[in-house]
Design an enzyme around this catalytic site. Structure first.
Site, PDB file in Angstrom:
ATOM      1  N   LEU A 143       6.461 -17.721  10.263  1.00 22.13           N
ATOM      2  CA  LEU A 143       6.687 -18.571   9.077  1.00 22.13           C
ATOM      3  C   LEU A 143       8.082 -18.358   8.483  1.00 22.13           C
ATOM      4  O   LEU A 143       8.505 -19.107   7.604  1.00 22.13           O
ATOM      5  CB  LEU A 143       5.622 -18.267   8.029  1.00 22.13           C
ATOM      6  CG  LEU A 143       4.183 -18.675   8.383  1.00 22.13           C
ATOM      7  CD1 LEU A 143       3.205 -18.065   7.378  1.00 22.13           C
ATOM      8  CD2 LEU A 143       4.030 -20.181   8.431  1.00 22.13           C
ATOM      9  N   SER A 186      -2.424  -9.303  -5.764  1.00 26.58           N
ATOM     10  CA  SER A 186      -2.908  -7.928  -5.777  1.00 26.58           C
ATOM     11  C   SER A 186      -2.916  -7.366  -7.188  1.00 26.58           C
ATOM     12  O   SER A 186      -2.073  -7.722  -8.011  1.00 26.58           O
ATOM     13  CB  SER A 186      -1.976  -7.068  -4.892  1.00 26.58           C
ATOM     14  OG  SER A 186      -2.246  -5.694  -5.078  1.00 26.58           O
ATOM     15  N   LYS A 210       4.712  -9.883  -4.799  1.00 24.82           N
ATOM     16  CA  LYS A 210       3.469 -10.511  -5.284  1.00 24.82           C
ATOM     17  C   LYS A 210       3.712 -11.138  -6.659  1.00 24.82           C
ATOM     18  O   LYS A 210       3.273 -12.251  -6.936  1.00 24.82           O
ATOM     19  CB  LYS A 210       2.343  -9.480  -5.363  1.00 24.82           C
ATOM     20  CG  LYS A 210       1.849  -8.990  -4.011  1.00 24.82           C
ATOM     21  CD  LYS A 210       1.360 -10.140  -3.140  1.00 24.82           C
ATOM     22  CE  LYS A 210       0.869  -9.674  -1.782  1.00 24.82           C
ATOM     23  NZ  LYS A 210       0.506 -10.811  -0.904  1.00 24.82           N
ATOM     24  N   TYR A 250       7.215  -4.466  -2.435  1.00 29.32           N
ATOM     25  CA  TYR A 250       5.971  -5.160  -2.049  1.00 29.32           C
ATOM     26  C   TYR A 250       5.310  -5.746  -3.303  1.00 29.32           C
ATOM     27  O   TYR A 250       5.020  -6.939  -3.364  1.00 29.32           O
ATOM     28  CB  TYR A 250       5.000  -4.210  -1.339  1.00 29.32           C
ATOM     29  CG  TYR A 250       3.582  -4.719  -1.377  1.00 29.32           C
ATOM     30  CD1 TYR A 250       2.653  -4.214  -2.299  1.00 29.32           C
ATOM     31  CD2 TYR A 250       3.175  -5.750  -0.530  1.00 29.32           C
ATOM     32  CE1 TYR A 250       1.368  -4.714  -2.364  1.00 29.32           C
ATOM     33  CE2 TYR A 250       1.887  -6.251  -0.590  1.00 29.32           C
ATOM     34  CZ  TYR A 250       0.985  -5.728  -1.510  1.00 29.32           C
ATOM     35  OH  TYR A 250      -0.290  -6.230  -1.583  1.00 29.32           O
ATOM     36  N   ARG A 296       1.023  11.370  -4.486  1.00 29.14           N
ATOM     37  CA  ARG A 296       1.885  10.463  -3.723  1.00 29.14           C
ATOM     38  C   ARG A 296       2.735   9.670  -4.714  1.00 29.14           C
ATOM     39  O   ARG A 296       2.221   9.101  -5.670  1.00 29.14           O
ATOM     40  CB  ARG A 296       1.031   9.513  -2.863  1.00 29.14           C
ATOM     41  CG  ARG A 296       1.805   8.505  -2.060  1.00 29.14           C
ATOM     42  CD  ARG A 296       0.897   7.724  -1.106  1.00 29.14           C
ATOM     43  NE  ARG A 296      -0.039   6.842  -1.834  1.00 29.14           N
ATOM     44  CZ  ARG A 296      -0.870   6.008  -1.215  1.00 29.14           C
ATOM     45  NH1 ARG A 296      -0.921   5.962   0.121  1.00 29.14           N
ATOM     46  NH2 ARG A 296      -1.676   5.231  -1.927  1.00 29.14           N
TER      47      ARG A 296
HETATM   48  C1  WQD Z   1      -6.155   4.618  -2.655  1.00 28.13           C
HETATM   49  C2  WQD Z   1      -6.254   6.009  -3.245  1.00 28.13           C
HETATM   50  C3  WQD Z   1      -4.290   7.344  -2.966  1.00 28.13           C
HETATM   51  C4  WQD Z   1      -4.495   7.644   1.387  1.00 28.13           C
HETATM   52  C5  WQD Z   1      -2.513  -0.144  -1.963  1.00 28.13           C
HETATM   53  C6  WQD Z   1      -1.645  -1.279  -2.432  1.00 28.13           C
HETATM   54  C7  WQD Z   1      -2.511  -2.467  -2.764  1.00 28.13           C
HETATM   55  C8  WQD Z   1      -3.318  -2.822  -1.550  1.00 28.13           C
HETATM   56  C9  WQD Z   1      -4.214  -1.645  -1.205  1.00 28.13           C
HETATM   57  C10 WQD Z   1      -2.277  -4.329   0.006  1.00 28.13           C
HETATM   58  C11 WQD Z   1      -4.988   6.435  -3.963  1.00 28.13           C
HETATM   59  C12 WQD Z   1      -5.466   7.940  -2.209  1.00 28.13           C
HETATM   60  C13 WQD Z   1      -4.770   7.313   0.076  1.00 28.13           C
HETATM   61  C14 WQD Z   1      -4.590   8.994   1.800  1.00 28.13           C
HETATM   62  C15 WQD Z   1      -5.243   9.613  -0.424  1.00 28.13           C
HETATM   63  N1  WQD Z   1      -2.462  -3.108  -0.472  1.00 28.13           N
HETATM   64  N2  WQD Z   1      -5.147   8.281  -0.810  1.00 28.13           N
HETATM   65  N3  WQD Z   1      -4.980   9.926   0.877  1.00 28.13           N
HETATM   66  O1  WQD Z   1      -2.483   2.653  -3.084  1.00 28.13           O
HETATM   67  O2  WQD Z   1      -4.598   1.960  -4.332  1.00 28.13           O
HETATM   68  O3  WQD Z   1      -3.352   0.261  -3.008  1.00 28.13           O
HETATM   69  O4  WQD Z   1      -3.328  -0.550  -0.888  1.00 28.13           O
HETATM   70  O5  WQD Z   1      -2.733  -5.356  -0.361  1.00 28.13           O
HETATM   71  O6  WQD Z   1      -1.678  -3.558  -3.111  1.00 28.13           O
HETATM   72  O7  WQD Z   1      -0.993  -0.893  -3.621  1.00 28.13           O
HETATM   73  O8  WQD Z   1      -4.613   2.054  -1.824  1.00 28.13           O
HETATM   74  O9  WQD Z   1      -5.872   3.154  -0.018  1.00 28.13           O
HETATM   75  O10 WQD Z   1      -3.365   3.617  -0.237  1.00 28.13           O
HETATM   76  O11 WQD Z   1      -4.942   4.567  -1.908  1.00 28.13           O
HETATM   77  O12 WQD Z   1      -5.585  10.470  -1.243  1.00 28.13           O
HETATM   78  O13 WQD Z   1      -4.348   9.364   2.980  1.00 28.13           O
HETATM   79  O14 WQD Z   1      -6.455   6.935  -2.179  1.00 28.13           O
HETATM   80  O15 WQD Z   1      -3.548   8.364  -3.608  1.00 28.13           O
HETATM   81  O16 WQD Z   1      -5.361   7.193  -5.077  1.00 28.13           O
HETATM   82  P1  WQD Z   1      -3.719   1.841  -3.149  1.00 28.13           P
HETATM   83  P2  WQD Z   1      -4.678   3.357  -0.904  1.00 28.13           P
END
Ligand code: WQD
Length: 338
Positions: free
Chosen positions: A59, A125, A154, A150, A295
């Site tokens: 796209l 999001s 959005k 990112y 993180r």
């Molecule tokens: C969730 C929680 C981490 C991995 C992001 C984007 C959002 C959407 C979803 C695209 C957090 C913790 C994670 C790990 C951990 N993306 N974690 N160990 O960051 O809430 O959202 O992904 O559409 O727009 O912002 O999702 O799954 O990365 O993290 O402890 O190995 O799990 O710190 O608290 P997040 P996530």
């Protein structure tokens, strides 16, 4: 009438194609396969028995988009998933994200604005809220400065769609997802992260299956009950169904405004440790994990106020956290032939 699903071989896109087909819609998929594979098409057909039209197309190439609409003159409804979505990568490669997430949106809207009537569903999001002041988060919560390119794409995407909808025949719905997890109960389609998973649930299932040594829990000192971050984990099938409901709302001219916004979540927040406990319960096995430093860029808590989606859109989630996690685990075992 054909429904164009961009990114339709991706995680949420493929589940939405299945639900569209289940409702009798004819689907055309555009996907550049940068974060998916044609194998997903077989999974869709295995579930529904219907083969969607699929065009491998980038796209970012405006002439390819124009050519597509010359060949598919009856496409006036788009569910737009195609975008780059890795928060960390967007910080390192901002121009890749602005080109892929913004230019492509503009080219699609330029085609739709030529139609007498058009419908556009945008994959947004909850990241647009940043760390919201009050929980649960409703759609009127202030949009905070984006924490990543990112997230900025959005926010910018929502603004572009809003401005265009005001002066064109495009009716649009912005869907702000919380945290999509899980897979179709058939385990024919699911989440296929490329490389090391960034998101929590695929990292959990890959650790449990033996692909990863242990899960790093990013931070145990947040101001929450157990010190770990809280998120609203929504089953991807529930999320997919919301897209069909939103499309039908536009097709039936039930939308009150030319641009409407809905938060899509369960309304319940779950901490990282609660997700781990739920996984151990459904899998009946212990998960290897350790709590490490926070993180960069993570917010403490986010979960959805579901009133507007329930009362206006007429949609709410059906699956529990455990059901969603169990489906993710079933998928992981299927993919690894366990
Ligand atoms: C969730 C929680 C981490 C991995 C992001 C984007 C959002 C959407 C979803 C695209 C957090 C913790 C994670 C790990 C951990 N993306 N974690 N160990 O960051 O809430 O959202 O992904 O559409 O727009 O912002 O999702 O799954 O990365 O993290 O402890 O190995 O799990 O710190 O608290 P997040 P996530």
């Amino acid at each position: 009438m054909k429904i164009l699903v961009t990114g339709g071989l991706g995680f949420i896109g493929s589940h939405t194609v299945v639900e569209l087909q289940n409702e009798g819609f004819e689907v055309v998929i555009i996907d550049n396969l940068s974060n998916s594979s044609e194998e997903v098409l077989k999974g869709i057909v295995a579930i529904t028995g219907k083969t969607p039209v699929f065009e491998k197309l980038d796209l970012r190439e405006k002439t390819s988009v124009q050519d597509f609409f010359k060949r598919h003159t009856d496409v006036a409804s788009i569910i737009h998933f195609a975008a780059s979505k890795a928060v960390g990568e967007s910080v390192e490669k901002p121009l890749l994200y602005y080109e892929n997430n913004i230019n492509t949106l503009i080219y699609l809207l330029q085609e739709l604005e030529q139609k007498p009537e058009a419908h556009f569903i945008f994959s947004s999001s909850c990241t647009v809220y940043g760390q919201a002041e009050t929980m649960p988060i409703n759609e009127n919560a202030p949009i905070k400065p984006a924490m990543s390119p990112y997230g900025n794409t959005k926010q910018i995407g929502e603004e572009i769609i809003t401005d265009v909808a005001k002066v064109s025949n495009i009716n649009a719905i912005l869907l702000r997802y919380f945290n999509p997890i899980g897979s179709h109960p058939s385990a024919e389609i699911g989440e296929l992260p490329i490389g090391v998973p960034q998101n929590l649930v695929p990292f959990i299932t890959q650790t449990a299956i033996g692909l990863r040594k242990e899960l790093s829990v990013y931070g145990g000192d947040y101001p929450t009950n157990d010190g770990t971050c809280i998120r609203d984990y929504i089953h991807v099938v529930d999320l997919a169904k919301a897209h069909v409901v939103a499309l039908q709302r536009l097709l039936n001219c039930q939308n009150v405004d030319k641009i409407e916004t809905f938060n899509l979540g369960t309304g319940t927040g779950s901490s990282v440790l609660e997700v781990i406990n739920a996984f151990e319960k459904v899998s009946e096995q212990k998960l290897a994990y350790k709590i490490v430093d926070r993180r960069e860029g993570d917010i403490t808590s986010a979960f959805a106020n579901t009133d507007k989606a329930s009362n206006i859109l007429g949609w709410k989630t059906q699956s529990t956290l455990e059901e969603a996690i169990a489906s993710a685990w079933k998928w992981e075992q299927k993919v690894r032939n366990v």
